[in-house]
Design an enzyme around this catalytic site. Sequence first.
Site, mmCIF file in Angstrom:
data_model
loop_
_atom_site.group_PDB
_atom_site.id
_atom_site.type_symbol
_atom_site.label_atom_id
_atom_site.label_comp_id
_atom_site.label_asym_id
_atom_site.label_seq_id
_atom_site.Cartn_x
_atom_site.Cartn_y
_atom_site.Cartn_z
ATOM 1 N N GLY A 161 1.009 -4.950 30.820
ATOM 2 C CA GLY A 161 -0.198 -4.830 30.445
ATOM 3 C C GLY A 161 -0.903 -3.481 30.497
ATOM 4 N N TYR A 162 -0.658 -3.132 31.738
ATOM 5 C CA TYR A 162 -1.322 -1.712 31.976
ATOM 6 C C TYR A 162 -0.546 -0.627 31.110
ATOM 7 C CZ TYR A 162 -2.439 2.655 34.844
ATOM 8 O OH TYR A 162 -2.876 3.793 35.115
ATOM 9 N N SER A 163 0.661 -0.697 31.032
ATOM 10 C CA SER A 163 1.494 0.318 30.204
ATOM 11 C C SER A 163 0.732 0.148 28.606
ATOM 12 C CB SER A 163 2.872 0.227 30.351
ATOM 13 O OG SER A 163 3.441 0.303 31.507
ATOM 14 N N SER A 165 -1.998 -0.704 27.494
ATOM 15 C CA SER A 165 -3.571 -0.521 27.413
ATOM 16 C C SER A 165 -3.488 1.051 27.410
ATOM 17 C CB SER A 165 -4.102 -1.146 28.635
ATOM 18 O OG SER A 165 -3.878 -0.327 29.937
#
Length: 255
Positions: A161-163, A165
């Site tokens: 999810g971080y990547s 975003s």
Amino acid sequence: MTAATTADARAQLGLVGHRVVVIGGSSGMGAAAVPVLQAAGARVAAFDLPTARWPKAVTDVAELTGAVDVTDEPTVAAALDTAASELGGIDAVVNCAGILGAVVPGIEETVADVQRLLSINLLGAFTVSRQALPAMIEQGYGRIVHVASIAGKEGNPQMTGYSASKAGMIAMVKSLGKEYAASGVTVNAIAPASIETPLIQGMTPERREVQKALIPARRFGTAEEVAHLIRFIVSPEASFTTGFVFDASGGRATY
């Protein structure tokens, strides 16, 4: 500095008199950027969540500190309006707001987890851009800088999810940079590898070692190193670079 100030005059001044807003300015790279920008001559307003605890290094030099939540567009608009009123306008906005989220295998990350990451990291960056651009376009000058991540270029395992975003943020910057390239406003991003910030310090020792091993320099970067890169990107000298991602990766970046 007035809107009538010429590009030549700006170049001669460096950052003297430039009016800069730092969002996410209470910790990490944002907190490091505030004194670096002020030392270069800028007048700085800093904003962060209402719950933020402001370090003395920021409050001693910022002309204004206040509350903002990048997931709540009215607070972003209000923060920029307040800064413009206090500083007499805005020449640059530096967006350091962001969260890391859980470091877990992708199938353990919930849709709600990813939605929160996208809401803060990607949609928050879009909101900041959307609110900052009109006045900058009108005055014919501006700098917008978003702190992305090397994860947005390469994808980090257990950080899906971080990547995603941060990859979205990078695409947004490229799109806006192209769209407004002729306006005098630049829109750029920075893609740090692991930097010694509260986000990294919150990882387990094992995960920290994994992240460090990916960096050819064999160390984490410092928030101050990123702050000095920000100082250049918001300067008049960086006038021909927009829609670009500046790496701060210790050699990790491959493109």
